[in-house]
Design a protein around this motif. Structure first.
Motif, PDB file in Angstrom:
ATOM      1  N   VAL A 104       0.825  -1.201   0.000  1.00 21.43           N
ATOM      2  CA  VAL A 104       0.000   0.000   0.000  1.00 21.43           C
ATOM      3  C   VAL A 104       0.861   1.254   0.000  1.00 21.43           C
ATOM      4  CG1 VAL A 104      -1.882   1.227   1.134  1.00 21.43           C
ATOM      5  CG2 VAL A 104      -1.754  -1.274   1.296  1.00 21.43           C
ATOM      6  N   SER A 105       0.585   2.136  -0.952  1.00 13.11           N
ATOM      7  CA  SER A 105       1.206   3.457  -1.008  1.00 13.11           C
ATOM      8  C   SER A 105       0.124   4.502  -0.773  1.00 13.11           C
ATOM      9  CB  SER A 105       1.857   3.700  -2.374  1.00 13.11           C
ATOM     10  OG  SER A 105       2.891   2.769  -2.623  1.00 13.11           O
ATOM     11  N   GLY A 106       0.537   5.673  -0.302  1.00 16.49           N
ATOM     12  CA  GLY A 106      -0.410   6.758  -0.077  1.00 16.49           C
ATOM     13  C   GLY A 106       0.248   8.093  -0.364  1.00 16.49           C
ATOM     14  N   ILE A 107      -0.553   9.065  -0.759  1.00 17.11           N
ATOM     15  CA  ILE A 107      -0.042  10.418  -1.002  1.00 17.11           C
ATOM     16  C   ILE A 107      -0.965  11.422  -0.329  1.00 17.11           C
ATOM     17  CG2 ILE A 107       1.127   9.860  -3.168  1.00 17.11           C
ATOM     18  CD1 ILE A 107      -1.954  11.858  -3.572  1.00 17.11           C
ATOM     19  N   ASP A 108      -0.385  12.548   0.107  1.00 21.87           N
ATOM     20  CA  ASP A 108      -1.177  13.620   0.685  1.00 21.87           C
ATOM     21  C   ASP A 108      -0.408  14.927   0.540  1.00 21.87           C
ATOM     22  OD1 ASP A 108      -3.750  13.551   2.786  1.00 21.87           O
ATOM     23  OD2 ASP A 108      -2.516  15.349   2.931  1.00 21.87           O
ATOM     24  N   LEU A 109      -1.138  16.025   0.385  1.00 22.28           N
ATOM     25  CA  LEU A 109      -0.501  17.344   0.325  1.00 22.28           C
ATOM     26  C   LEU A 109       0.116  17.742   1.655  1.00 22.28           C
ATOM     27  CD1 LEU A 109      -2.821  19.734  -1.736  1.00 22.28           C
ATOM     28  CD2 LEU A 109      -0.445  19.152  -2.201  1.00 22.28           C
TER      29      LEU A 109
END
Length: 282
Positions: A104-109
């Protein structure tokens, strides 16, 4: 979350996404620079206060139901979650995904959200980035899960760019599950429109909400990104304001009371079977 759409990538959908990303690169960078401090402030406040704990847990269970309704990906498959905001509160979805053997990868500002999510969810590979310009190679993921990420933009252009990027990073035959505010719901229209300022001052809306799409608009946007729509359905039918308030009141009570409250909210999902479902699903 409101409209849930399951879409599958065709053989080579990345040309549209690459063109869109290239044309709007400067504009997206400027918008991100303005938005990042705002969302970082929201993230820090959420980490500190951890509000709506029971409601966030209920939302997580609903997300799991959406994901579990489809054949699970093989162990070792790569999945992208387009923001790890759930993971800084009580509604962390990533542990469930990791328990299925997924990468699992995730991105956020928000750098604060990314750091907190990494700490709370060992095994999550998170980085600071934005969904309109994903920092991944094409065809990197078997699935992209975008849970209420795309309903914070000032215009539908942001949604279109994000869908194009999600399509670009999907493997051929990959799967996109996206939820966002339902533009066919009258109360959502009021909340996002004339009542937004009042509700934010009252604390009932805790962060900026933006452009919505109705069901037909969402279908067109997903197909324009190069995906085949497999299902489009409204979810989260319990009256949102009342449900959040009830969860807040019940949170200090014994565990069995909390479980009964969450079970009662699930009963509202039976409205999905009625012809009026698009007017009740948030």
């Amino acid at each position: 979350m409101a409209e849930a759409i399951e879409a599958f990538a065709g053989g080579c959908p990345s040309a549209l996404a690459s063109d869109a990303s290239g044309r709007t690169k400067r504009g997206e960078s400027d918008e991100s620079a303005e938005e990042a401090p705002y969302w970082d402030g929201i993230g820090k406040r959420w980490i500190r206060q951890r509000p709506q704990r029971l409601w966030r847990r209920q939302s997580r269970d609903q997300q799991i139901s959406l994901l579990a309704a489809w054949p699970l990906l093989p162990a070792g498959s790569a999945l992208l979650k387009t923001d790890p905001f759930d993971e800084v509160g009580e509604g962390a979805l990533v542990p469930w995904l990791l328990s299925r053997g997924l990468r699992v990868s995730g991105i956020d500002l928000s750098a604060a959200v990314v750091a907190e999510a990494r700490q709370r969810c060992p095994g999550l590979e998170a980085r600071v980035a934005e969904v309109r310009r994903l920092p991944f190679s094409s065809a990197s993921f078997a699935m992209v899960f975008s849970g209420s990420t795309l309903d914070h933009f000032a215009s539908a252009t942001g949604i279109d760019r994000s869908l194009a990027e999600c399509t670009r990073v999907l493997e051929p035959g990959g799967r996109l599950l996206v939820t966002l505010d339902n533009g066919a719901h009258s109360l959502i229209l009021l909340r996002n429109g004339v009542l937004q300022g009042v509700l934010r001052r009252l604390g009932l809306v805790r962060y900026h909400v933006g452009t919505m799409l109705g069901p037909s608009q969402l279908r067109c946007a997903v197909e324009a990104a190069g995906l085949e729509v497999k299902e489009l359905t409204p979810v989260s039918h319990a009256p949102r304001v009342l449900a959040v308030a009830m969860c807040g009141l019940i949170t200090p009570l014994p565990r069995w009371c909390q479980q009964a409250a969450v079970a009662s909210l699930q009963l509202w999902e039976g409205l999905e079977r009625l012809p009026t479902r698009w007017f009740t699903g948030h």
